[in-house]
Design a protein around this motif. Sequence first.
Motif, mmCIF file in Angstrom:
data_model
loop_
_atom_site.group_PDB
_atom_site.id
_atom_site.type_symbol
_atom_site.label_atom_id
_atom_site.label_comp_id
_atom_site.label_asym_id
_atom_site.label_seq_id
_atom_site.Cartn_x
_atom_site.Cartn_y
_atom_site.Cartn_z
ATOM 1 N N GLY A 36 0.821 -1.196 0.000
ATOM 2 C CA GLY A 36 0.000 0.000 0.000
ATOM 3 C C GLY A 36 0.850 1.238 0.000
ATOM 4 N N PRO A 37 0.249 2.402 0.203
ATOM 5 C CA PRO A 37 1.000 3.644 0.177
ATOM 6 C C PRO A 37 1.967 3.777 1.344
ATOM 7 C CG PRO A 37 -1.266 4.019 0.889
ATOM 8 C CD PRO A 37 -1.184 2.609 0.419
ATOM 9 N N ASP A 38 1.741 3.026 2.435
ATOM 10 C CA ASP A 38 2.631 3.088 3.583
ATOM 11 C C ASP A 38 3.557 1.873 3.530
ATOM 12 O OD1 ASP A 38 3.711 4.056 5.880
ATOM 13 O OD2 ASP A 38 2.293 3.043 7.191
ATOM 14 N N PRO A 39 4.816 2.009 3.120
ATOM 15 C CA PRO A 39 5.676 0.857 2.887
ATOM 16 C C PRO A 39 5.968 0.100 4.170
ATOM 17 C CG PRO A 39 6.947 2.879 2.802
ATOM 18 C CD PRO A 39 5.502 3.279 2.872
ATOM 19 N N VAL A 40 6.080 -1.237 4.049
ATOM 20 C CA VAL A 40 6.413 -2.116 5.163
ATOM 21 C C VAL A 40 7.824 -2.639 4.943
ATOM 22 C CG1 VAL A 40 5.826 -4.267 6.338
ATOM 23 C CG2 VAL A 40 4.006 -2.743 5.546
ATOM 24 N N ALA A 220 4.175 4.579 10.290
ATOM 25 C CA ALA A 220 3.261 5.030 11.344
ATOM 26 C C ALA A 220 1.803 4.812 10.952
ATOM 27 C CB ALA A 220 3.516 6.505 11.640
ATOM 28 N N ALA A 221 1.497 4.987 9.671
ATOM 29 C CA ALA A 221 0.116 4.816 9.224
ATOM 30 C C ALA A 221 -0.318 3.357 9.326
ATOM 31 C CB ALA A 221 -0.044 5.320 7.794
ATOM 32 N N TRP A 222 0.591 2.428 9.006
ATOM 33 C CA TRP A 222 0.272 0.997 9.093
ATOM 34 C C TRP A 222 0.030 0.610 10.545
ATOM 35 C CZ3 TRP A 222 1.171 -3.694 11.130
ATOM 36 C CH2 TRP A 222 0.811 -4.829 10.413
ATOM 37 N N ASP A 223 0.896 1.073 11.432
ATOM 38 C CA ASP A 223 0.751 0.760 12.854
ATOM 39 C C ASP A 223 -0.562 1.331 13.395
ATOM 40 O OD1 ASP A 223 2.266 -0.093 15.501
ATOM 41 O OD2 ASP A 223 1.433 1.888 15.885
ATOM 42 N N LYS A 302 -11.368 -2.190 9.022
ATOM 43 C CA LYS A 302 -10.477 -2.036 7.872
ATOM 44 C C LYS A 302 -9.075 -2.487 8.261
ATOM 45 C CE LYS A 302 -8.935 1.314 4.413
ATOM 46 N NZ LYS A 302 -8.986 2.730 3.985
ATOM 47 N N ALA A 303 -8.580 -3.513 7.571
ATOM 48 C CA ALA A 303 -7.249 -4.023 7.871
ATOM 49 C C ALA A 303 -6.175 -3.075 7.354
ATOM 50 C CB ALA A 303 -7.066 -5.399 7.232
ATOM 51 N N PRO A 304 -5.017 -3.028 8.012
ATOM 52 C CA PRO A 304 -3.935 -2.155 7.536
ATOM 53 C C PRO A 304 -3.405 -2.614 6.200
ATOM 54 C CG PRO A 304 -3.157 -3.608 9.264
ATOM 55 C CD PRO A 304 -4.639 -3.793 9.211
ATOM 56 N N ARG A 305 -3.093 -1.662 5.327
ATOM 57 C CA ARG A 305 -2.575 -1.958 4.003
ATOM 58 C C ARG A 305 -1.153 -1.433 3.897
ATOM 59 N NH1 ARG A 305 -6.145 -3.558 0.458
ATOM 60 N NH2 ARG A 305 -4.794 -2.949 -1.247
#
Length: 305
Positions: A36-40, A220-223, A302-305
Amino acid sequence: MGFATVSLFCTVALLGAAVITLISAVVRGLRPAPAGPDPVEDPQAAHGARRHAALGASLAAVAAVACFVVALPLLVQHVGGIARGVAWGLVPSGAGLVLVAVLALTEVTWPAPAGAVRTASLARRSVRDIAPPLLRRWLWVATALVALLTIGFGVSAAPSGRAVALSGSTPRGDVGVSTGPYPGWYFGLPLLAGALLLTAGVELVLRLIAARAVVPGVGAAWDAALRRLSAHRAVRAAQFAVALTAVGMLLFGGFALQALGDNWAAVGGAHAGVYLGAGSALMLAGGAVFVASAIVACLPGKAPR
């Protein structure tokens, strides 16, 4: 319709909602996190965090259903007399408290960041940042409804707090009739205490979610999205338990008022239709609250992306 019928109805409803929650939690938690837009940076850590949250939610749902299904037969065997009605009425809140306790344990055992170098966000999070606002307000509304019903039924109940009574002049002379069980003070105060305790427990779990360790290797957005998902699971389950308490009060209050209207009409009392109409309105309201809370309980987060 008696206690056994309503209890069976609530059991089936809670079981269905819990199964949906269980399947949704397992599927969302075990599948890999999509890009997603927030890289892991650390997919393994992200997957482990989602798996821990999903496992905790699944165990909480199973524990709540087991408590609900097992508690009823035990109460039938070991609780007698009028107290049995109070015990049955507390089953939804009791199952909800079991669920909240397992979710709290999930947060307390949240895996700490591993590795030689650990990172932690310095951003301060509050419950308002992670809790679903509309869903949280709905929980408060359900709790407030239980409080209002407790007051309304308590004031209108007979002095015993377990029945509703009516007396006056009829063609047969001065007559008094009463019906029960009626959710007056005797039943209402314990049910209100259970609902308030469950709501307070959810607020504690929300604070644990906001304060838990940051998942390493994610943005931070994923968390934050994972925290919001955990908060969503906790609140939607709790609102259903509190709503079931309100539904039970509305149904039994409606049954009692309808029976009172029938008895009053049988002795020739005036305005019996008022009590019949009020009873029907309460039962319709109970059905509406149940349907609304069941729909909310089935809405996935909504699951984190």
